[in-house]
Write an enzyme that holds these catalytic residues in place. Sequence first.
Site, PDB file in Angstrom:
ATOM      1  N   LYS A 153      -0.127  -0.172  13.716  1.00 34.05           N
ATOM      2  CA  LYS A 153      -1.376  -0.571  14.374  1.00 34.05           C
ATOM      3  C   LYS A 153      -1.403   0.089  15.743  1.00 34.05           C
ATOM      4  CE  LYS A 153      -2.461  -3.992  11.425  1.00 34.05           C
ATOM      5  NZ  LYS A 153      -3.544  -3.813  10.474  1.00 34.05           N
TER       6      LYS A 153
ATOM      7  N   HIS B 227       0.805  -1.218   0.000  1.00 32.92           N
ATOM      8  CA  HIS B 227       0.000   0.000   0.000  1.00 32.92           C
ATOM      9  C   HIS B 227       0.852   1.289   0.000  1.00 32.92           C
ATOM     10  CE1 HIS B 227      -3.031  -2.896   0.702  1.00 32.92           C
ATOM     11  NE2 HIS B 227      -3.001  -2.914   2.017  1.00 32.92           N
TER      12      HIS B 227
END
Length: 490
Positions: free
Chosen positions: A337, A237
């Site tokens: 995260k 990504h």
Amino acid sequence: MTITDFDLVLFGGTGDLAMRKLLPALYARDRAGDLPDTARILCLGRDKKSQEDFRALIEEKARPHITANSLESAAWVRFCARIAYVTLDASQADSYQALKAALRGSGEINHIFYLATPPSLFSTICKNLQANGLATPHSRVVLEKPLGRDLASAKEINAQVGRVFTESQIFRIDHYLGKEAVQNLLALRFGNILFEPLWRREWISDVQITIAEELGVGGRFGYYDNSGALRDMLQNHLLQLLCIVAMEPPVSNSGDAVRDEKLKVLRSLKRFTPTTLGLNVVRGQYRGGHVDGVAVPGYRKEADANPESRTETFVALKAEIDTWRWAGVPFYLRTGKRMADSLAEIVVRFKSVPHSIFAQNNSHSAPNCVVIRLQPDEGLHMNLMAKMPGDGMRLKPVELELDFREKFKAARMDAYERLLLDVLRGQLTLFMRSDELEAAWEWIEPVLDHWDHQDSDPFPYNAGTWGPAAANALIGRDGLQWREEALPEL
Ligand code: BG6
């Protein structure tokens, strides 16, 4: 481009991706009238199930992922009527007879095989399709990530799938390329003349690309621990976003024209050496903390966790592109995260004016910035300096904001909706080509090797923060800081 009638075959048809993303996306396009009347969807799974049982599963698992205002009972019933369940053990060649019997003969009908399965099955599935005469010029194959875990495994996947399908039949998904704001970045760069002369080292100081998630890995530890932030997010990504920011203007919007330019960017990325790696790449792992005021466990304490895991849940790095356009411009990439906020954005920061004619003590000067926000709300922001009202030339940064949702009231398309439509149309622009995939792995391979041979833990960071202090030091050494202040709500 019109969509030819098709049979779409979902390997992994009872899985999470099919239920959460693919079936809801196909429903949305069906409701919008994009699917040919007779098009069908065959969901494959190993378990024996009746059509009624499978229908109940879709009701339970897929339907809740359709937003209430787009759920229309007549459209839903029509959509479900397109779907059939077929029992198949993907690893057994003779099991494909049931699939063959369920498919309409190819010819005018396209057969689309969507492999929402672990990559370890890609090669077997392709071979079995071929052995059963199902790989024809009218078939396409869609591959979901992870597309390998290093260069060698990516090459292996490419070679094995390539023995059965030609490159123009292979659709490698990176769902970030289907996001509205990424498309808008292409429009911004190549639909306007304004930015192109400035989009280069002479005027741009640095570029930051951040994809931050508040979510942890809860429930996915098994997959994630084998992957980590570098493989899960950065190799695909973030590098794809970097390519779109940095590529030269392609000659057209066709698949190969765009992918040729992205490939050149990947091949121009400066290679890391053991010395530059230590300075320019930071990995982190979350400890317990608070996200949105809620206490959350650390990575090593997630369900089914390995309490000694060294897998990174955060990575930040400084990349450089060795071309005339970009030499010397740092591209800072960061993803993690359990961060302080969920956002994805690209910040292009311009250089300061070479000489200010305004009294510095009265003005708060800031370099111009273009911020492309991918999520949570898609938009474009530009920082400009403006004079404050009243006497004297006192300047202040102000923001020009373009909220795509506000500006274009038309219904939004989820990334998977757009990408599935492109697969059905045979449009390859938003999918990775084999050489691109390999170039991306090749570039991160030294980082993977370096970490494999290191006998140390990733830097810890508390859940609900912006990552380890070392990530601030990485950018701080260049006299810069991450853009962390929240943009105003749109
Ligand atoms: C996936 C990763 O590719 O992208 C996940 O495997 C991640 O770990 C997800 O959460 C993020 O996608 P999005 O569209 O929610 O930003």
